[in-house]
Design a protein around this motif. Structure first.
Motif, PDB file in Angstrom:
ATOM      1  N   VAL A  91      -6.494   6.139  -2.620  1.00  0.00           N
ATOM      2  CA  VAL A  91      -6.433   4.740  -2.222  1.00  0.00           C
ATOM      3  C   VAL A  91      -5.478   4.008  -3.156  1.00  0.00           C
ATOM      4  N   THR A 100      -7.625   1.457   6.543  1.00  0.00           N
ATOM      5  CA  THR A 100      -7.466   2.780   5.947  1.00  0.00           C
ATOM      6  C   THR A 100      -7.556   3.854   7.030  1.00  0.00           C
ATOM      7  N   VAL A 119      -4.486   4.165   2.569  1.00  0.00           N
ATOM      8  CA  VAL A 119      -4.476   2.775   3.040  1.00  0.00           C
ATOM      9  C   VAL A 119      -3.186   2.538   3.808  1.00  0.00           C
ATOM     10  N   THR A 171       0.852  -1.184   0.000  1.00  0.00           N
ATOM     11  CA  THR A 171       0.000   0.000   0.000  1.00  0.00           C
ATOM     12  C   THR A 171       0.889   1.236   0.000  1.00  0.00           C
TER      13      THR A 171
END
Length: 358
Positions: A193, A236, A219, A182
């Motif tokens: 995201v 998140t 995230v 991420t």
């Protein structure tokens, strides 16, 4: 003699390149850290919260991230540097802030970031000890398949994350040549995201975000269920998300869980519990993931499904006559006895209260 598997040495604490190993039964704390850089070399750089990981393959092996990745095979008494500098080595004094190169008159130049760039996340493959992944706060993602002798860079394989700085976060999770990563771009005013997966050691990456709106924020972490590998969880800035198809689609997981930043996720494999570390709202535990693990289209279409219960444990709390005050860090235990979980396609109508004759 080989080290005992029942060592009295406890957890590790780290800050800015300093590790401490507090023993359980003594009042002496061992200070551990990699040696200083050799004469003529730049000093080592460590984040305020430098990542540290104990090997899942050998409990005496520790990995510690600065701008290099360091490894100890004796609980931190001695260290080996694995490969070269895994960051870009950028000089932050030459990086512009609001279009201007900082100088001696710039206020608060390095507040909150003691060193830059550095490793901010690392992961060891649970299947192969020689496979290691690192992410750095200047956007690098690197993998080694030979225990750190050689590294391969994946920085240019994330076209969505080029341009402004986006930092790989906790969530580089490796299994069977596959990994998840991420990215967090909030420092560049990007709260998008960013979740990616690879199945070929980082040669190619696929974006996975369908179902997670931009309002979910950056995230922080992705975790794969240890048995059901299509089941993923993502934390998140504003909540928790679950995917039953390996990230192709995501659904918010709420129940009584608040809308808070989820900074880290662990799945307790033996109990099959989901453990969530939040920012400001303590630690949350979802007891027994079996209903979520077993949920699929067949279950959703059935009128009634009972999920297999896990073994029930008989336990008794010992009464204590003392109190630790604010030092107590506890929550409710799971309900006593066996937990029976089931799925009903249609809700049972609420029965009207019976009238009693007077």
């Amino acid at each position: 003699m080989p080290p005992s598997t029942t060592s009295s040495r406890g957890s590790f604490h780290r800050i800015a390149g300093r590790l401490h190993r507090p023993p359980r039964h003594a009042h002496r704390v061992a200070a551990l850290h990699p040696p200083e850089a050799k004469a003529g070399e730049p000093h080592y750089r460590f984040q305020w919260n430098s990542p540290v990981a104990v090997s899942v393959h050998e409990h005496t092996t520790i990995y510690y991230g600065g701008n290099y990745l360091f490894k100890s095979t004796d609980r931190g008494d001695n260290w080996t540097r694995l490969g070269g500098d895994l960051t870009s080595g950028a000089d932050r004094n030459k990086l512009q802030i609001f279009g201007k190169t900082p100088d001696k008159n710039t206020l608060s130049r390095h507040d909150g970031v003691q060193e830059y760039p550095t490793i901010t996340t690392l992961s060891e493959s649970p299947l192969t000890a020689n496979v290691l992944w690192v992410g750095t706060d200047d956007g690098n993602v690197q993998v080694t398949r030979d225990g750190g002798k050689t590294w391969k860079m994946s920085r240019r394989k994330f076209p969505e994350c080029q341009g402004n700085l986006r930092e790989p976060r906790g969530g580089i999770e490796d299994r069977r040549r596959a990994a998840f990563v991420t990215f967090d771009g909030h420092r560049s005013d990007d709260n998008g995201v960013y979740i990616f997966s690879t199945s070929d050691y980082g040669e190619t990456w696929k974006a996975l975000r369908n179902g997670i709106p931009d309002s979910a924020g950056s995230v922080h972490v992705v975790r794969e269920h240890p048995r059901t590998t299509n089941l993923l969880f993502a934390g998140t800035e504003f909540g928790l998300w679950v995917s039953w198809d390996r990230g192709a689609n995501w659904t918010a997981l709420k129940n009584n869980f608040p809308t808070v930043p989820v900074d880290d996720i662990e799945i307790q494999a033996r109990e099959n519990d989901l453990v969530l570390a939040t920012h400001g709202r303590s630690i949350w535990v979802f007891d027994d993931l079996t209903p979520i693990e077993k949920m699929d289209s067949n279950v959703a279409a059935s009128a009634l499904t009972f999920f297999p219960p896990r073994p029930a444990i008989t336990w008794h709390l010992r009464n204590r006559r003392w109190s630790g005050g604010q030092k107590m860090f506890t929550a409710k235990n799971p309900p006593y006895g066996a937990i029976l979980s089931y799925y009903l396609k249609d809700a049972v109508p609420v029965e009207a209260p019976k009238k009693t004759k007077t």
